[in-house]
Write a protein that holds these residues in place. Structure first.
Motif, mmCIF file in Angstrom:
data_model
loop_
_atom_site.group_PDB
_atom_site.id
_atom_site.type_symbol
_atom_site.label_atom_id
_atom_site.label_comp_id
_atom_site.label_asym_id
_atom_site.label_seq_id
_atom_site.Cartn_x
_atom_site.Cartn_y
_atom_site.Cartn_z
ATOM 1 N N GLY A 19 2.658 -1.170 0.362
ATOM 2 C CA GLY A 19 2.974 -2.270 -0.547
ATOM 3 C C GLY A 19 2.046 -2.323 -1.746
ATOM 4 N N GLU A 20 0.890 -1.676 -1.630
ATOM 5 C CA GLU A 20 -0.114 -1.701 -2.699
ATOM 6 C C GLU A 20 -0.110 -0.435 -3.550
ATOM 7 O OE1 GLU A 20 -3.716 -2.151 -0.479
ATOM 8 O OE2 GLU A 20 -3.216 -4.178 0.197
ATOM 9 N N HIS A 21 0.338 0.697 -2.977
ATOM 10 C CA HIS A 21 0.236 1.995 -3.652
ATOM 11 C C HIS A 21 1.528 2.794 -3.486
ATOM 12 C CE1 HIS A 21 -4.084 1.260 -3.903
ATOM 13 N NE2 HIS A 21 -4.059 0.982 -2.611
ATOM 14 N N PRO A 22 1.854 3.666 -4.447
ATOM 15 C CA PRO A 22 3.004 4.556 -4.283
ATOM 16 C C PRO A 22 2.823 5.461 -3.068
ATOM 17 C CG PRO A 22 2.245 4.564 -6.569
ATOM 18 C CD PRO A 22 1.217 3.814 -5.765
ATOM 19 N N PHE A 23 3.934 5.891 -2.504
ATOM 20 C CA PHE A 23 3.923 6.709 -1.297
ATOM 21 C C PHE A 23 3.014 7.926 -1.439
ATOM 22 C CE2 PHE A 23 5.613 10.224 1.233
ATOM 23 C CZ PHE A 23 5.590 9.668 2.502
ATOM 24 N N ASP A 24 3.135 8.633 -2.548
ATOM 25 C CA ASP A 24 2.382 9.876 -2.726
ATOM 26 C C ASP A 24 0.875 9.657 -2.872
ATOM 27 O OD1 ASP A 24 4.660 11.436 -2.505
ATOM 28 O OD2 ASP A 24 5.085 11.339 -4.655
ATOM 29 N N GLU A 25 0.461 8.427 -3.144
ATOM 30 C CA GLU A 25 -0.968 8.138 -3.306
ATOM 31 C C GLU A 25 -1.644 7.670 -2.020
ATOM 32 O OE1 GLU A 25 -1.604 5.477 -6.595
ATOM 33 O OE2 GLU A 25 -0.490 6.777 -7.975
ATOM 34 N N VAL A 26 -0.872 7.502 -0.963
ATOM 35 C CA VAL A 26 -1.424 7.050 0.316
ATOM 36 C C VAL A 26 -1.518 8.243 1.258
ATOM 37 C CG1 VAL A 26 -1.097 5.547 2.323
ATOM 38 C CG2 VAL A 26 -0.449 4.732 0.040
ATOM 39 N N ALA A 27 -2.713 8.513 1.740
ATOM 40 C CA ALA A 27 -2.921 9.604 2.698
ATOM 41 C C ALA A 27 -3.076 9.025 4.102
ATOM 42 C CB ALA A 27 -4.177 10.390 2.325
ATOM 43 N N MET A 28 -2.760 9.832 5.077
ATOM 44 C CA MET A 28 -2.926 9.397 6.465
ATOM 45 C C MET A 28 -4.377 8.994 6.722
ATOM 46 S SD MET A 28 0.019 9.523 8.118
ATOM 47 C CE MET A 28 0.038 10.089 9.827
ATOM 48 N N GLU A 29 -5.299 9.667 6.082
ATOM 49 C CA GLU A 29 -6.721 9.333 6.232
ATOM 50 C C GLU A 29 -7.016 7.929 5.705
ATOM 51 O OE1 GLU A 29 -5.492 12.157 4.899
ATOM 52 O OE2 GLU A 29 -6.097 13.603 6.443
ATOM 53 N N ASP A 30 -6.329 7.535 4.622
ATOM 54 C CA ASP A 30 -6.503 6.189 4.068
ATOM 55 C C ASP A 30 -6.064 5.130 5.072
ATOM 56 O OD1 ASP A 30 -7.254 7.401 1.653
ATOM 57 O OD2 ASP A 30 -5.199 7.326 0.867
ATOM 58 N N ALA A 86 21.442 -11.692 3.789
ATOM 59 C CA ALA A 86 20.250 -11.338 4.571
ATOM 60 C C ALA A 86 19.685 -10.001 4.116
ATOM 61 C CB ALA A 86 20.585 -11.300 6.065
ATOM 62 N N HIS A 87 20.566 -9.034 3.824
ATOM 63 C CA HIS A 87 20.112 -7.732 3.331
ATOM 64 C C HIS A 87 19.413 -7.868 1.978
ATOM 65 C CE1 HIS A 87 22.423 -5.752 6.496
ATOM 66 N NE2 HIS A 87 21.799 -4.643 6.157
ATOM 67 N N LEU A 88 19.978 -8.678 1.100
ATOM 68 C CA LEU A 88 19.356 -8.862 -0.212
ATOM 69 C C LEU A 88 17.997 -9.527 -0.088
ATOM 70 C CD1 LEU A 88 22.385 -9.872 -2.461
ATOM 71 C CD2 LEU A 88 21.351 -7.609 -2.140
ATOM 72 N N ASP A 89 17.901 -10.509 0.792
ATOM 73 C CA ASP A 89 16.602 -11.160 1.020
ATOM 74 C C ASP A 89 15.590 -10.158 1.579
ATOM 75 O OD1 ASP A 89 17.703 -13.517 0.086
ATOM 76 O OD2 ASP A 89 18.052 -14.342 2.100
ATOM 77 N N PHE A 90 16.055 -9.278 2.456
ATOM 78 C CA PHE A 90 15.207 -8.217 2.999
ATOM 79 C C PHE A 90 14.730 -7.292 1.878
ATOM 80 C CE2 PHE A 90 15.069 -3.756 4.381
ATOM 81 C CZ PHE A 90 14.084 -3.805 5.353
ATOM 82 N N TYR A 91 15.640 -6.891 1.020
ATOM 83 C CA TYR A 91 15.271 -6.024 -0.104
ATOM 84 C C TYR A 91 14.206 -6.689 -0.966
ATOM 85 C CZ TYR A 91 18.486 -2.030 0.117
ATOM 86 O OH TYR A 91 19.107 -0.851 0.466
ATOM 87 N N ARG A 92 14.385 -7.962 -1.266
ATOM 88 C CA ARG A 92 13.407 -8.671 -2.100
ATOM 89 C C ARG A 92 12.054 -8.762 -1.382
ATOM 90 N NH1 ARG A 92 12.503 -9.357 -7.050
ATOM 91 N NH2 ARG A 92 14.270 -10.600 -7.594
ATOM 92 N N ALA A 93 12.058 -9.098 -0.108
ATOM 93 C CA ALA A 93 10.813 -9.278 0.654
ATOM 94 C C ALA A 93 10.083 -7.957 0.897
ATOM 95 C CB ALA A 93 11.108 -9.962 1.991
ATOM 96 N N HIS A 94 10.816 -6.855 0.902
ATOM 97 C CA HIS A 94 10.231 -5.543 1.189
ATOM 98 C C HIS A 94 10.443 -4.582 0.024
ATOM 99 C CE1 HIS A 94 10.914 -7.348 5.183
ATOM 100 N NE2 HIS A 94 9.809 -6.718 5.512
ATOM 101 N N ALA A 95 10.317 -5.070 -1.200
ATOM 102 C CA ALA A 95 10.632 -4.272 -2.390
ATOM 103 C C ALA A 95 9.869 -2.950 -2.425
ATOM 104 C CB ALA A 95 10.363 -5.078 -3.655
ATOM 105 N N ALA A 96 8.602 -2.964 -2.057
ATOM 106 C CA ALA A 96 7.819 -1.720 -2.098
ATOM 107 C C ALA A 96 8.365 -0.707 -1.095
ATOM 108 C CB ALA A 96 6.349 -2.008 -1.807
ATOM 109 N N LEU A 97 8.682 -1.151 0.105
ATOM 110 C CA LEU A 97 9.249 -0.245 1.104
ATOM 111 C C LEU A 97 10.628 0.248 0.679
ATOM 112 C CD1 LEU A 97 8.335 -2.001 4.482
ATOM 113 C CD2 LEU A 97 7.087 -0.206 3.275
ATOM 114 N N VAL A 98 11.414 -0.650 0.100
ATOM 115 C CA VAL A 98 12.753 -0.290 -0.361
ATOM 116 C C VAL A 98 12.661 0.789 -1.430
ATOM 117 C CG1 VAL A 98 14.750 -1.159 -1.648
ATOM 118 C CG2 VAL A 98 13.836 -2.475 0.274
ATOM 119 N N PHE A 99 11.718 0.634 -2.350
ATOM 120 C CA PHE A 99 11.540 1.640 -3.392
ATOM 121 C C PHE A 99 11.186 2.992 -2.765
ATOM 122 C CE2 PHE A 99 9.065 4.161 -6.336
ATOM 123 C CZ PHE A 99 9.905 4.190 -7.442
ATOM 124 N N ILE A 100 10.228 2.990 -1.853
ATOM 125 C CA ILE A 100 9.819 4.249 -1.211
ATOM 126 C C ILE A 100 11.000 4.886 -0.480
ATOM 127 C CG2 ILE A 100 8.392 5.258 0.616
ATOM 128 C CD1 ILE A 100 6.229 3.154 -0.184
#
Length: 196
Positions: A19-30, A86-100
């Motif tokens: 939710g804080e960083h793009p997918f490619d910028e997050v490492a498993m080590e982080d 409900a799906h739209l509310d989910f999309y709004r609440a999880h926008a970062a995950l939805v983008f990824i």
């Protein structure tokens, strides 16, 4: 801590980081460092970053699917509209995950797409069952529903990610397409034949 509790803690941590960083910028080590666990433990639970994100996405989506029900006292169309909301509310609440899940390098990974495709197929089957659809009409409506789901995903992304249209316009567009495609093959105005 039980293995399930540890797994949930890792998923919570990952959801926060994604939710804080793009997918490619997050490492498993982080993720391991943020969760105060070793890299080895992280990889024990999730062999790849793709599988890890897929588990986060699936957990969030499972929670959503647990709330989507066909209500026997209303029309199939009204129940679909409620589920769409409900799906739209989910999309709004999880926008970062939805983008990824839809617009990143991991978006086409079968680990991410597979479970959600299965959920969407089950949801479409519930709609068709509620319409008491059978035979070739069911096959046509199923094809229309598959296209409708893809349309809804794209329009919802347009709303959530780019904010060029409103939630209300997203709902209107989605329901108009449902009526024009699926509604031409099955009776969406009928009360659901089965609850689910």
């Amino acid at each position: 801590m039980t293995p399930q509790q540890r797994r949930d803690e890792l998923l919570d941590t990952g959801e926060q980081l994604f939710g804080e960083h793009p997918f490619d910028e997050v490492a498993m080590e982080d993720i391991a460092a943020r969760a105060h666990v070793s890299r080895a433990l992280m990889y024990h639970y999730f062999p790849t970053k793709g599988e890890f994100f897929a588990a986060i996405w699936k957990r969030a989506h499972d929670r959503l699917m647990g709330t989507v029900r066909m209500v026997a006292t209303e029309s199939v169309r009204a129940a679909v509209a409620t589920g769409l909301g409900a799906h739209l509310d989910f999309y709004r609440a999880h926008a970062a995950l939805v983008f990824i899940a839809n617009r990143s390098t991991i978006a086409t990974d079968p680990a991410v797409r597979g479970p959600i495709a299965e959920d969407m197929t089950a949801l479409c089957d519930r709609i068709l069952d509620a319409c008491d659809a059978s035979g070739h009409a069911r096959e046509l409506a199923a094809a229309a529903l598959a296209g409708w789901v893809a349309f809804v995903r794209e329009v919802a992304l347009e709303w959530v990610l780019y904010e060029r249209i409103s939630r209300e316009e997203t709902m209107e567009l989605a329901m108009a397409v449902l009526d024009a495609t699926v509604g031409s093959r099955v009776d969406l105005a009928a009360a659901p034949a089965r609850s689910g």
